[in-house]
Write a protein that holds these residues in place. Structure first.
Motif, short mmCIF file in Angstrom:
data_model
loop_
_atom_site.label_atom_id
_atom_site.label_comp_id
_atom_site.label_asym_id
_atom_site.label_seq_id
_atom_site.Cartn_x
_atom_site.Cartn_y
_atom_site.Cartn_z
N GLY A 137 0.77 -1.24 0.00
CA GLY A 137 0.00 0.00 0.00
C GLY A 137 0.79 1.28 0.00
O GLY A 137 0.30 2.31 -0.46
N CYS A 138 2.04 1.26 0.54
CA CYS A 138 2.76 2.52 0.78
C CYS A 138 4.13 2.59 0.13
O CYS A 138 4.66 3.68 -0.06
CB CYS A 138 2.97 2.74 2.29
N ALA A 139 4.75 1.44 -0.14
CA ALA A 139 6.14 1.45 -0.57
C ALA A 139 6.27 2.00 -1.98
O ALA A 139 5.37 1.89 -2.81
CB ALA A 139 6.73 0.04 -0.50
N HIS A 140 7.41 2.61 -2.25
CA HIS A 140 7.73 3.13 -3.58
C HIS A 140 8.21 1.97 -4.46
O HIS A 140 8.99 1.16 -4.01
CB HIS A 140 8.83 4.18 -3.47
N PRO A 141 7.78 1.84 -5.72
CA PRO A 141 6.76 2.64 -6.38
C PRO A 141 5.37 2.29 -5.87
O PRO A 141 5.13 1.15 -5.48
CB PRO A 141 6.91 2.25 -7.85
N HIS A 142 4.49 3.28 -5.87
CA HIS A 142 3.18 3.11 -5.24
C HIS A 142 2.23 2.43 -6.21
O HIS A 142 1.46 3.05 -6.92
CB HIS A 142 2.64 4.47 -4.80
N PHE A 143 2.27 1.10 -6.18
CA PHE A 143 1.46 0.35 -7.14
C PHE A 143 -0.02 0.59 -6.93
O PHE A 143 -0.81 0.53 -7.86
CB PHE A 143 1.78 -1.14 -7.03
N LEU A 144 -0.42 0.84 -5.68
CA LEU A 144 -1.82 1.14 -5.41
C LEU A 144 -2.27 2.39 -6.18
O LEU A 144 -3.40 2.48 -6.65
CB LEU A 144 -2.02 1.34 -3.91
N TRP A 145 -1.37 3.34 -6.31
CA TRP A 145 -1.68 4.60 -7.00
C TRP A 145 -1.99 4.39 -8.47
O TRP A 145 -2.62 5.22 -9.11
CB TRP A 145 -0.51 5.57 -6.81
N ASN A 146 -1.52 3.25 -9.02
CA ASN A 146 -1.82 2.96 -10.44
C ASN A 146 -3.30 3.06 -10.74
O ASN A 146 -3.70 3.43 -11.84
CB ASN A 146 -1.35 1.54 -10.78
N ALA A 147 -4.14 2.69 -9.77
CA ALA A 147 -5.58 2.64 -10.02
C ALA A 147 -6.19 4.03 -10.12
O ALA A 147 -7.32 4.16 -10.59
CB ALA A 147 -6.28 1.84 -8.92
N THR A 148 -5.48 5.08 -9.70
CA THR A 148 -6.08 6.41 -9.71
C THR A 148 -6.17 7.00 -11.11
O THR A 148 -6.79 8.05 -11.29
CB THR A 148 -5.29 7.38 -8.81
N GLY A 149 -5.58 6.36 -12.11
CA GLY A 149 -5.63 6.92 -13.45
C GLY A 149 -6.84 6.52 -14.24
O GLY A 149 -6.93 6.83 -15.42
N TYR A 150 -7.79 5.84 -13.60
CA TYR A 150 -8.94 5.31 -14.34
C TYR A 150 -9.79 6.43 -14.94
O TYR A 150 -10.05 7.45 -14.32
CB TYR A 150 -9.82 4.47 -13.42
N ARG A 151 -10.24 6.23 -16.19
CA ARG A 151 -11.25 7.09 -16.81
C ARG A 151 -12.28 6.19 -17.46
O ARG A 151 -11.92 5.20 -18.11
CB ARG A 151 -10.63 8.00 -17.89
#
Length: 537
Positions: free
Chosen positions: A512-526
């Motif tokens: 959830g927190c370590a770099h690279p933030h793989f969880l953040w990948n999901a924020t690019g959804y459109r």
């Protein structure tokens, strides 16, 4: 709002103790703050009223709720919020089907540190959705005592979270699997194999003999899940028949989304009466659902799920703030001070771990972005741990400041680092740096090195190595599938009362927190026009 209880002195003192321990590593040089408004204070949109069939469904629901409330007045508040949530669902679905969707509010590009780092979503095809299995892989060692078809990481996660919470103070929830009729309603592939009528009679009989407030809540939860499924299916059938056209967005705004998801999760993760409406508990429920929505968004766009974060009618900046809050809460859940004042404190950490170990993590789902982003001055790395207590009420403020790191690793963490250096030298500098950052939050780590290493090398480290090479959907899929395999092999070890919490905290940090933030990948959804059938039923 009238039911929510403010932060307790015990919780504030634990939070202050955590902050003081972090401050001992040195004061941050500078900080940026981002404010998140309290969602329940925001004005909510007017949904269309339910249609005739919707009112009929609500009357049917009310009949069951009245019976429960008459027999068990202790759950009157649960009954009230169940009616509220189901009425909201009916209105939101009808508004989605009959109201033209508004243009997304993207007139100006946001320059905040979070929005600047939003990833570009990968192109999607129907093959991207083949991962979605309700039950997950069968567990190598059973955690579910009675039914073979429920023996999976997903359903095993219910008992696991309870055991994590119950180690200090057992509330009698730990092994009461048969009370969880909500599980049988929620996961549709499983529900077809189970006689829910017999199980409901069994639960009602036990309630008559041995009253339990939480058992009565299970009945309310079951009615909520059944209603939610019936309204979902009604509008999907209308869409399938061509009577309406459902857009891949929905009309939920920040306040309505937050209320609905908080209530939804409240039914699945019942805390003790004294903590049920505590704002710390409600914040953790909401952000637990945010993480789930981030990973589930593409499948939800096809299956018609109404209550999804990324499909909701909210500005991208608000979504980025909520995703950052979820990451900040995962960090806070890695700290020992987070777990003393409240029973349900392991919910976020266990959620992010079982998502990783069922192959549902955002990385495995959205694929691996090309190249590792720079770790220097990374606002996601530098998000300070935060319980995000006021996200529903008075608001919460995220801080971005240089993260503390432990000057030296503990014995067992150093062994993990040494194994990585020997077996995966290219990933080692990053892995070692993250271990130092984790131990600053967590303190010395006393987990099972063999178990943690086997999981991490096949999940986090495999993903780091895949990210360092050219982008490849096939490689992302391999990591995803092997994460499911190692989850089915190793999930039971996280129940060990000696090392399970230690391993869970480390895995939650890495997923959830370590770099690279793989969880953040999901924020690019459109939302895009990806056609498909009804996945999952």
């Amino acid at each position: 709002m009238k039911h929510i209880k403010g932060s307790t002195e015990q919780y504030r003192s634990s939070q202050n103790a955590a902050q003081q321990r972090l401050s001992a590593f040195g004061s941050p040089h500078s900080s940026t703050t981002l404010h998140v408004e309290g969602a329940l204070h925001l004005a909510r949109p007017a949904f269309l009223p339910p249609d005739e069939e919707g009112y009929a469904r609500l009357r049917h629901l009310d009949t069951g709720l009245r019976l429960i409330e008459a027999a068990f007045p202790q759950v009157s508040t649960d009954v009230e919020v169940c009616r509220l949530a189901c009425t909201m669902l009916e209105g939101a679905w009808r508004s989605r089907a009959l109201t033209p969707p508004r243009e997304e509010e993207q007139t100006t590009v946001c320059a905040c540190p979070l929005c600047r780092r939003l990833p570009t979503p990968p192109a999607r095809t129907l093959d991207d959705y083949r991962w979605r299995q309700s039950a997950g892989r069968p567990l190598a060692v059973k955690t579910w005592p009675h039914r073979r078809e429920l023996d999976s990481v997903l359903t095993g996660g219910w008992s696991w979270t309870r055991q994590m919470n119950d180690l200090e103070r057992d509330l009698g929830h730990r092994h009461r699997f048969e009370d969880d009729i909500l599980v049988f309603h929620e996961y549709k592939r499983v529900v077809d194999t189970i006689d829910t009528a017999r199980l409901t009679r069994h639960v009602e009989g036990r309630l008559a003999e041995n009253f339990s407030t939480n058992s009565a809540r299970a009945l309310v939860s079951g009615l909520f899940a059944a209603h939610k499924r019936s309204v979902d299916e009604h509008w999907l059938q209308q869409h399938d028949a061509g009577s309406v056209t459902l857009p891949q967005t929905n009309p939920l705004d920040q306040g309505t989304y937050s209320a609905l998801q908080m209530l939804d999760c409240l039914f699945w993760h019942v805390a003790p009466d004294t903590e049920l409406w505590q704002e710390e508990n409600l914040a953790s429920l909401l952000l637990c659902r945010v993480i789930d929505d981030m990973a589930d968004v593409r499948a939800d766009a096809l299956t018609g799920e109404i209550s999804n974060f990324w499909l909701a009618d909210m500005p991208t900046h608000t979504k980025a703030l909520y995703a950052a809050c979820a990451i900040a809460l995962v960090k806070y859940g890695c700290m020992p001070e987070a777990h003393s004042p409240m029973w349900n404190t392991w919910l976020m950490t266990t959620t992010i771990v079982w998502m990783g170990l069922t192959g549902r993590h955002a990385l495995w789902f959205d694929g691996i972005t090309q190249g590792l982003p720079p770790a220097e001055d990374c606002p996601l790395c530098d998000l300070q741990p935060n319980p995000c207590t006021g996200i529903l009420t008075h608001g919460t403020t995220l801080a971005i400041a240089p993260r503390p790191t432990a000057p030296a690793l503990s014995t067992r963490a150093a062994e993990l680092s040494a194994r990585c250096r020997a077996e995966h030298p290219t990933a080692w500098p990053l892995f070692d740096a993250e271990l130092h950052a984790f131990e600053a939050l967590h303190g010395p780590w006393y987990g099972d090195t063999d178990n943690a290493w086997e999981i991490l090398r096949r999940t986090y480290i495999a993903a780091v190595e895949a990210s360092s090479a050219a982008p490849s959907p096939d490689r992302a899929r391999h990591v995803q599938q092997d994460a499911g395999v190692v989850g089915s092999e190793r999930f039971h070890t996280l129940h060990d009362p000696r090392t399970g919490r230690e391993d869970t905290a480390l895995l939650a940090y890495m997923f959830g927190c370590a770099h690279p933030h793989f969880l953040w990948n999901a924020t690019g959804y459109r939302p895009t026009d990806v056609a498909g059938d009804w996945l999952d039923g």
